[in-house]
Structures are given as structure tokens and as C-alpha cells.
Design an enzyme around this catalytic site. Structure first.
Site, PDB file in Angstrom:
ATOM      1  N   ASP A  37     -56.144 -49.181  43.806  1.00 41.82           N
ATOM      2  CA  ASP A  37     -55.959 -48.445  45.045  1.00 41.82           C
ATOM      3  C   ASP A  37     -54.933 -49.219  45.877  1.00 41.82           C
ATOM      4  OD1 ASP A  37     -56.138 -47.114  47.466  1.00 41.82           O
ATOM      5  OD2 ASP A  37     -58.151 -47.811  47.951  1.00 41.82           O
ATOM      6  N   GLU A  58     -51.094 -47.743  54.702  1.00 36.59           N
ATOM      7  CA  GLU A  58     -52.080 -46.663  54.577  1.00 36.59           C
ATOM      8  C   GLU A  58     -53.480 -47.162  54.862  1.00 36.59           C
ATOM      9  OE1 GLU A  58     -55.016 -44.009  52.449  1.00 36.59           O
ATOM     10  OE2 GLU A  58     -54.640 -46.154  52.248  1.00 36.59           O
ATOM     11  N   GLU A  59     -53.774 -48.377  54.394  1.00 35.48           N
ATOM     12  CA  GLU A  59     -55.139 -48.902  54.487  1.00 35.48           C
ATOM     13  C   GLU A  59     -55.572 -49.227  55.907  1.00 35.48           C
ATOM     14  OE1 GLU A  59     -57.244 -48.811  52.239  1.00 35.48           O
ATOM     15  OE2 GLU A  59     -56.251 -48.884  50.291  1.00 35.48           O
ATOM     16  N   ASP A  75     -53.411 -40.743  45.224  1.00 34.95           N
ATOM     17  CA  ASP A  75     -54.266 -41.864  45.632  1.00 34.95           C
ATOM     18  C   ASP A  75     -55.440 -41.968  44.660  1.00 34.95           C
ATOM     19  OD1 ASP A  75     -55.434 -43.958  47.179  1.00 34.95           O
ATOM     20  OD2 ASP A  75     -54.706 -43.030  49.023  1.00 34.95           O
TER      21      ASP A  75
END
Length: 343
Positions: free
Chosen positions: A177, A208-209, A231
Site C-alpha cells: 500500500d 495520500e496517507e 490502491d
């Protein structure tokens, strides 16, 4: 899987994705008509439509580069390093981990991360059941305080270290991920031909995280008609969890997302991808994720909005260093996306 191995083992904390970006750029050079890096650090690879094409739609495909990680918060009086997390960790999975610190001078210093407290030999019953808070974890580099403070400072990124391994039809490693999406993005550009329907932007996004930040700005700039996030998603097909809570299952193909905590996928796009998967014989499954989200949530809301969907690679043990995916699911994700863009 050699490409995925390199991607998995590279460090790329949110906001410090430069090594991943430089590696991907070296792999896609010559595969896109335009390759640019924006102010946020998103790598934008554009494949223009055929010359003279009319009624062309912009398609943005988001593949985020960052991984959950840490930043140095402070160095204490004994040279132990305290951390601030960037992304969502389950602290139960952070005991006894090797880490990599990237210094401002480009040096890499390794260390080990543990929570403060007594070892099991002298721990009380309460100590043994306690789940430490993030503030209790520290990094021991084995160096004296003077050396640590000379080389390391607050703000240096810290990432977990783990070898990528193939286990039969599975692969396991850290930050699948979302390096699996980076793998898909590179392999897609290798296949992609100019279309008379689509102006394609494969965007390797940042941060993104920590809030879909790179997709927010790149989506605003590109203003896509169609947005597709690539994703991972939960595959909780493991002991201890009821079947109705597994979300997806390894080996059952690409997961076509219905909804998650950030976005409800466009019905027409979901139907199109399902029909295409059935026609092409591509293994697939449906995904309803109660919490969490992907870059689709940001792209869907960019400017006046876009039709959005996500294609997910089912993944066991997400947000650990032993994330696991099935090679067939990875190929199915690539095949379905490529088929859509070439239909």
C-alpha cells in the site's frame, strides 16, 4: 516481480517521496508524451490522444507513492530518537522493528524501534497487556548522543525496513500500500497507446496517507472528466474474522469499489468495469469498505467534480510490514485498467 520488489523496499514517507519519484521517472521515460513534476511533488505522466481526435475525455489515474512512516520529533538526553507518525499505524505491530532514517545530507542511518518499558523478564502483568502509545516508541541507532545530534535532526523521515519476498503465488513486504499501484502505473504506461477517446494522465501522487493531498492539487490542475484511483483494500480472509467482514479475498481478482469512507463510485463506471471484466474474462470482485478511502475521494471533488471509481488490489495485513497480495489479483487490476483505456 523485480520492479515491485524495488518499489516495496524503497523509502517514501509522506512529503518525502523523492526517491520513489525519481525511480519511477527513470522507468517511464519515453513512455509518455509529457512528464512533469508539480509543486507538491506529484509525477504527472500524460499520454495524449491521437491527433485530430474529437470529443476526447480527460482520464486521471492516481497511484500514490507515499507510505505510512514517521518523522524525527526530538532527540533525548541519551541520544534516543522520539517520533511523530505520518499515517495510521496499529501500535501493536510496531514492536522490535528495524527502521531507516534519511538525514539532510543524504546519509541513511539504520536503527531499531521499540516502546519504552520493562522487558518481559521483569514486566508486571499489567505491563504485558499494555498497548504503548506512539509517544512511547523510540529509535536506538547504537550511536552516542553527539554523533546522533550531528547527523540527525527533527524533521528527518523514518521508514520501516523489510525485505520483499515471494511466497508461491503471493508476495509480501512493506508498503505494498501503495507501491502495487505504482507497479500498475508503470506497467500501464508500457502498454498504453494513443487513444481517440481519452487524454490519459497517470499521476503518481504524494501524501495520500495523510489526507489525499497530492490528488487534491493534481486533480484541481488536470480537471479530469473521469477519475480512477488504483490502491489496495482490505482482504481480511484470515482466521479470527467472520466471513461477512472480510471485504475482499485474495486470489479472487481485482476489486471494483462500490464505496468507501470518502467516496461513492460512479454507477456508470462501476457497471462499465464489471461488464468489461465479464466480457474479457478478468477475475473480479466487489468492494464495500466501511472506513478509509483513496485518492478517488479527492479527484471526485476537484473543481466542478468528476465521475470517479477505484480499482483495488486485495491485500492482507494492511499497514504492517508483511502486507500480502496475490500476483493474479495484481495482473487482473492491470488488465482491466488497460482494457478500459483501449476499448
Amino acid at each position: 516481480m523485480d520492479l515491485l520488489k524495488v518499489l516495496s523496499e524503497m523509502p517514501g514517507a509522506p512529503g518525502r517521496e523523492e526517491l520513489v519519484r525519481e525511480f519511477i521517472e527513470s522507468k517511464v521515460k519515453g513512455l509518455a508524451d509529457e512528464i512533469t513534476t508539480d509543486a507538491m511533488g506529484n509525477l504527472i505522466c500524460r499520454k495524449k490522444p491521437v491527433e485530430g481526435a474529437t470529443d476526447v475525455q480527460k482520464v486521471m489515474i492516481a497511484c500514490h507513492m507515499d507510505e505510512i512512516a514517521f518523522y524525527v520529533r526530538l532527540i533525548d538526553d541519551k541520544g534516543f530518537i522520539r517520533l511523530h507518525n505520518a499515517g495510521g499505524f496499529d501500535n501493536r505491530n510496531l514492536f522490535a522493528r528495524r527502521v531507516r532514517i534519511q538525514t539532510r545530507d543524504g546519509e541513511v542511518i539504520e536503527g531499531v524501534m521499540n516502546p519504552g518499558g520493562r522487558p518481559i523478564h521483569i514486566a508486571s502483568p499489567e505491563d504485558r497487556t499494555k498497548i504503548p502509545k506512539m509517544a512511547e516508541f523510540f529509535v536506538d541507532t547504537g550511536l552516542d548522543k553527539e554523533t546522533v545530534t550531528a547527523k540527525i535532526r527533527p524533521g528527518d523521515p523514518v521508514t520501516l525496513v523489510q525485505e520483499f519476498t515471494e511466497l508461491g503465488e503471493m508476495v509480501t513486504g512493506k508498503c505494498l500500500d501503495n507501491r502495487v499501484a505504482c507497479w500498475v502505473g508503470v506497467r500501464l504506461l508500457e502498454r498504453l497507446q494513443a487513444s481517440d477517446k481519452y487524454d490519459v494522465y497517470v499521476v503518481f501522487t504524494v501524501q495520500e496517507e495523510v489526507g489525499l493531498r497530492g490528488a487534491i492539487t493534481s486533480g484541481y490542475a488536470i480537471e479530469p472528466d473521469i477519475s480512477i484511483a488504483i490502491d489496495t483494500t482490505l482482504a481480511v480472509d484470515t482466521p479470527g474474522v467472520p466471513g461477512e467482514e472480510q471485504i475482499t479475498e485474495l486470489g479472487k481478482g481485482v476489486a471494483i469499489k462500490i464505496l468507501d469512507g470518502y467516496a461513492i463510485s460512479n454507477k456508470e463506471l462501476v457497471d462499465t468495469f464489471v461488464d468489461l471484466a465479464e466480457t474479457e474474462g478478468i477475475t473480479h470482485q466487489y468492494e464495500v469498505l466501511p472506513m478509509g478511502g483513496t485518492d478517488a475521494g479527492a479527484m471526485q471533488r476537484a473543481r466542478a467534480g468528476s465521475r470517479a471509481v477505484a480499482l483495488s488490489v486485495p491485500t492482507r495485513y494492511i499497514h504492517t510490514v508483511t502486507e500480502m497480495v496475490h500476483k493474479g489479483d495484481l495482473r487482473a487490476t492491470l488488465d482491466l485498467l488497460a482494457a478500459y483505456l483501449s476499448k
